[in-house]
Design an enzyme around this catalytic site. Structure first.
Site, PDB file in Angstrom:
ATOM      1  CG  ASP A  39      48.184  61.154  -2.425  1.00  0.00           C
ATOM      2  OD1 ASP A  39      49.414  61.111  -2.172  1.00  0.00           O
ATOM      3  OD2 ASP A  39      47.351  60.397  -1.888  1.00  0.00           O
ATOM      4  CE1 TYR A  95      61.680  65.742   7.353  1.00  0.00           C
ATOM      5  CE2 TYR A  95      63.159  66.288   9.158  1.00  0.00           C
ATOM      6  CZ  TYR A  95      62.598  66.591   7.930  1.00  0.00           C
ATOM      7  OH  TYR A  95      62.963  67.748   7.288  1.00  0.00           O
TER       8      TYR A  95
HETATM    9  C1  AKB Z   1      62.222  69.839  11.600  1.00  0.00           C
HETATM   10  O1  AKB Z   1      62.401  70.436  12.679  1.00  0.00           O
HETATM   11  O2  AKB Z   1      61.758  68.711  11.500  1.00  0.00           O
HETATM   12  C2  AKB Z   1      62.656  70.545  10.338  1.00  0.00           C
HETATM   13  C3  AKB Z   1      64.039  70.153   9.950  1.00  0.00           C
HETATM   14  C4  AKB Z   1      65.192  70.676  10.687  1.00  0.00           C
HETATM   15  O3  AKB Z   1      64.201  69.403   9.032  1.00  0.00           O
HETATM   16  N1  AKB Z   1      62.550  71.962  10.499  1.00  0.00           N
END
Ligand code: AKB
Length: 322
Positions: free
Chosen positions: A51, A141
């Site tokens: 982790d 993200y």
């Molecule tokens: C996603 O779809 O989150 C990944 C990327 C494009 O980073 N495949």
């Protein structure tokens, strides 16, 4: 090359599985240490449960194996990340800081950090999106990747840490199921086709996104990591493009093999993420600095995916087993 000891975090993921095997093929099984938060079998190299939130555990592995390089792949992707934004930020950023600090303190030779086309948002031109443009990502993200790119650049200029990075587009591969990305449809669709099932596509038929075949993605990663240091002019993250297509084009390509393949379009929240991403990116800096060239066209990918998946399903080979 024999003296390298390479640690991969998140080795059980879509990219990690295949990259681990490629590193084993290049450097030998004793030079590669796969790790993941979950126990995973079938690696042809030592495996450690890790982790990456835990600095002491990272340091323990670095010292135990005399690690010289880390590929830090552990992260939560775009679609899954939206279910729990704060946890996604914590996982993606805290683990990166831990790896950067451990690498700095142990004087590691090289690091790899995967970024993504998710760094782009609505402010960027959608076609041939430039490398350097205002970044306003729509997902946590994407935000974590923008921040990560800034931090790796900082560790390079401040501490001289040799960290290299690629902004991956959607990756298409047959070895594993992708987990939690917006571009996952381009893998899932092949599984439905070979199983003769109707595919329910969560992306609209004409939404174009940048993609890359897994073999090209792995080759790009290794070429970047093996390029002479002086060639790496960009210390944030290189744009990388394989090809671009919309769902209706992949369907057409699949229908050359399965003429009766059916698709139903039911866009969901992932459509609104895709709508903020580029249709294609300008990867001329990667081409210039370390000679990047993609090899796989959409029809090549269809042939590869269908052949490999048919073989796996016929022989009942689990998807995570290489
Ligand atoms: C996603 O779809 O989150 C990944 C990327 C494009 O980073 N495949």
């Amino acid at each position: 090359m024999e003296n390298e000891k390479i640690l991969i975090t998140g080795a059980g993921g879509q990219l990690g599985r295949v990259l681990t095997q490629a590193l084993i093929d290049n450097y030998g099984p004793q030079s590669v240490i796969a790790s993941d938060i979950l126990p995973i079998s079938n690696f042809d190299c030592p495996f450690e449960i890790l982790d990456a939130h835990n600095v002491a555990d990272i340091n323990k592995i670095i010292h135990q194996y005399k690690i010289t390089q880390i590929y830090h792949l552990a992260a939560i992707l775009s679609a899954k990340g939206e279910n729990n934004p704060l946890a996604t930020w914590d996982i993606n950023i805290t683990t990166l800081f831990n790896v950067l600090e451990c690498a700095k303190d142990s004087n590691l030779k090289k690091l790899f950090f995967p970024s993504s086309i998710a760094v782009y948002g609505t402010a960027a031109p959608k076609i041939n999106t430039p490398q350097h443009v205002f970044l306003n990502p729509s997902t946590v993200y994407g935000m974590s990747k923008v921040a990560g790119e800034q931090w790796i650049q900082y560790y390079y200029s401040k501490y001289g840490l040799d960290i290299r990075s690629l902004r991956y587009p959607g990756i298409i591969g047959h070895q594993t199921m992708p987990g939690g990305g917006t571009t996952d449809y381009a893998v899932d669709i092949y599984h439905s086709a070979v199983k003769n099932k109707t595919f329910v596509c969560y992306i609209k038929e004409d939404t174009v996104l940048p993609m890359i075949y897994i073999d090209d993605a792995i080759r790009a990663t290794l070429e970047l990591m093996e390029a002479p240091k002086e060639n790496i002019k960009l210390r944030s993250s290189y744009n990388l493009q394989g090809l671009s297509f919309a769902p209706k084009e992949i369907v057409e390509s699949i229908r050359q093999h399965y003429p009766h393949f059916e698709v139903v379009y039911q866009p969901d929240f992932r459509q609104s993420i895709a709508d903020t991403w580029p249709q294609s990116v300008d990867d001329s800096e990667a081409r210039q600095d370390w000679g990047w060239r993609p090899h796989f066209s959409l029809d090549d990918i269809s042939v590869e995916m269908i052949t490999q998946l048919c073989y796996r399903y016929e022989l009942n080979i689990p998807l995570t087993q290489l």
